[in-house]
Enzyme design. Structure first.
Site, mmCIF file in Angstrom:
data_model
loop_
_atom_site.group_PDB
_atom_site.id
_atom_site.type_symbol
_atom_site.label_atom_id
_atom_site.label_comp_id
_atom_site.label_asym_id
_atom_site.label_seq_id
_atom_site.Cartn_x
_atom_site.Cartn_y
_atom_site.Cartn_z
ATOM 1 N N LYS A 185 -22.518 -77.047 30.749
ATOM 2 C CA LYS A 185 -23.232 -77.191 29.477
ATOM 3 C C LYS A 185 -23.403 -78.683 29.174
ATOM 4 C CE LYS A 185 -22.143 -72.655 27.595
ATOM 5 N NZ LYS A 185 -21.492 -71.991 28.742
ATOM 6 N N SER A 205 -20.103 -69.309 20.296
ATOM 7 C CA SER A 205 -21.415 -69.493 20.907
ATOM 8 C C SER A 205 -22.550 -68.814 20.155
ATOM 9 C CB SER A 205 -21.393 -68.994 22.350
ATOM 10 O OG SER A 205 -21.041 -67.628 22.394
ATOM 11 N N HIS A 208 -18.505 -74.918 24.509
ATOM 12 C CA HIS A 208 -19.615 -75.370 23.666
ATOM 13 C C HIS A 208 -19.217 -76.573 22.813
ATOM 14 C CE1 HIS A 208 -22.695 -72.298 24.453
ATOM 15 N NE2 HIS A 208 -21.682 -71.470 24.620
#
Lengths: 83, 415
Positions: free
Chosen positions: B249, B190, B218
């Site tokens: 996300k 990240s 991610h």
């Protein structure tokens, strides 16, 4: 058994620094509070010392403060080697 | 115990210390839904300022997508607002199991269990599946939630240098006496935006008889040709034993996470993972919204393709103007500034130019590795990117760092 600070220093450099990292580390360099060793990765250093000196360092003694410099690590190890 | 004046003072002193050290975090209020164009009130009480958002995890631009909002609204109507229960008492609806099955298809695993967040999935799963006779070997840059989960687990903990396969091999050899070796990694890291060498990790796991744990938060939805994640990108689908990921996300951005992987490991989490057992179920409207997100992702790669194109354009633009970037292939593009104050000053000036980015510095990243982390979205248009690049050129020019590398920037501003 005398505590070999150079051996501890060599291990720290080998275990924690990247190959291209030219940070200079001495016996007094702050390893944990200086951000070189995170408290989580400290575990491998503890295990290395326990194997090398045939000792057991209780978790309560393996504090970030005790592991912060090669000098303080050597003092900690010496305490358990003598015990 | 009463909250005495002395105790209050002690907390006030600690908070003042955070301010003095430049570590005090202040929230910025977004006036409206999440998106590429947002209005931000900062500092509190100031008039809203229109800015382009380059710091959200809204990778696929689905956070406020009308189809997702409509599906969530329908879910609210058909399944209610909340369940007032943990999953195993009376908090599981048909749509929870449906979403778990869809995630299993999406990740190409054997089974999936929803958690209130991926933070909870990571906090709970190690303790549920590993014991004292096992060892966890984690990349040193894994997410904080994994570190917390490992701390809660009785298995031995060890780490390897970031993406250093030689070091990982040494650790696997060292721990051959353990019952289970579990290699633990993020898919996309990240803070650096680089991808795990998952193909090499799987090869080492096979050679040294280890399990592989992957946090793909991610990556899910956009990494890999069809967006399934880092395991697709690296050609190792079906070979990862545990995948955790988030719906907070790329997959809609609301909340919720999951543990997905080998059937028995998922079942162990259902039986033992404390955040699953002792916290509320994911709200029905979020489950309904995420089902729609997965429909959109299954139906077309258009959004992840656009995100990939945006990332290439952005990376090329920043590189050509002479900024120092962390190399990688993900939509996380860190601009390296090394000095904490420089990172904060530049983020502030970019905000004044209408570009919303955040500076990161120790302890979030290592000492002397301060940066501005930019994040791309499929919702960014060419105009957004061009305006962002122009602002970076202007602000970086003001600080004299265009064309400068690490050594030169550190000489100018210090570590």
């Amino acid at each position: 058994m005398p505590i070999d600070k150079q051996m501890i220093l060599d291990y720290v450099i080998r275990e924690y620094l990247e190959e291209d990292d030219d940070t200079e580390i001495t016996y007094n360099t702050e390893l944990i509070s200086g951000g070189i060793v995170d408290s989580f990765s400290m575990v491998s250093l503890k295990r290395f010392l326990e194997k090398k000196y045939n000792i057991q360092i209780p978790d309560a003694d393996a504090t970030p403060e005790a592991f912060d410099t090669v000098n303080s690590i050597a003092a900690l190890v010496e305490r358990f080697v003598k015990a | 115990m009463a909250f005495s004046t002395t105790i209050r003072q002690a907390y006030q002193d600690e908070l003042a210390g955070l301010r003095t050290a430049g570590l005090f975090k202040e929230e910025r209020y977004i006036l409206g839904p999440q998106g590429a164009d947002i209005e931000v009130e900062f500092p509190a009480g100031a008039d809203g300022r229109p800015v382009i958002n380059f710091c959200a995890n809204n990778y696929l631009g689905l956070s406020s997508h009308p189809d997702v909002v409509a599906a969530a609204r329908r879910g609210l109507e058909t399944h209610g607002y909340g369940l007032s229960s943990v999953r195993f008492i009376c908090g599981t609806q048909d749509i929870h199991r449906k979403l778990e099955k869809r995630l299993t298809e999406f990740l190409e695993t054997e089974d999936t269990l929803l958690f209130p967040s991926c933070m909870d999935a990571n906090a709970g799963c190690f303790e549920a599946i590993l014991g004292e006779e096992d060892v966890m070997i984690a990349d040193r840059l894994v997410h904080a939630s994994i570190v917390d989960g490992m701390r809660l687990c009785k298995a031995m903990r060890d780490t390897y240098k970031h993406s250093d396969m030689g070091h990982l091999r040494d650790k696997l050899i060292e721990h051959q006496d353990k019952r289970i070796r579990m290699i633990i990694t993020d898919g996309v890291f990240s803070m650096d935006g680089d991808l795990a060498k998952l193909d090499e990790i799987v090869a080492l796991a096979e050679e040294y008889n280890a399990m592989v744990f992957l946090d793909d938060s991610h990556a899910s939805g956009f990494i890999g040709k069809t967006g399934r994640g880092t395991h697709e990108h690296c050609g190792v689908m079906g070979k990862i034993d545990v995948i955790t990921t988030t719906m907070g996300k790329g997959l809609g951005g609301a909340s919720g996470g999951c543990v997905s992987g080998r059937r028995e490991l998922v079942e162990m989490c259902r039986q033992r993972a404390r955040p699953y057992l002792f916290s509320n179920t994911v709200a029905p409207m979020i489950v309904a919204g995420t089902l729609k997100v997965l429909d959109l992702v299954f139906a077309s790669t258009e959004r992840r393709d656009r995100l990939e194109a945006n990332t290439s354009y952005w990376r090329r633009g920043l590189t050509e103007m002479g900024l120092d970037l962390k190399q990688g292939e993900s939509p996380i593009v860190p601009v390296m500034l090394y000095n904490a104050k420089l990172a904060q000053d530049m983020a502030r000036d970019l905000f004044a130019e209408g570009i919303y980015v955040v500076g990161f510095f120790f302890p979030v990243v290592p000492q002397g590795a301060a940066r501005i982390r930019t994040q791309l979205s499929a919702a960014h248009t060419q105009a957004h990117l061009d305006k962002g690049l122009a602002a970076f050129r202007k602000v970086a020019g003001k600080y004299g760092i265009l064309g400068k590398g690490k050594r030169e920037i550190m000489e100018m501003y210090g570590k």
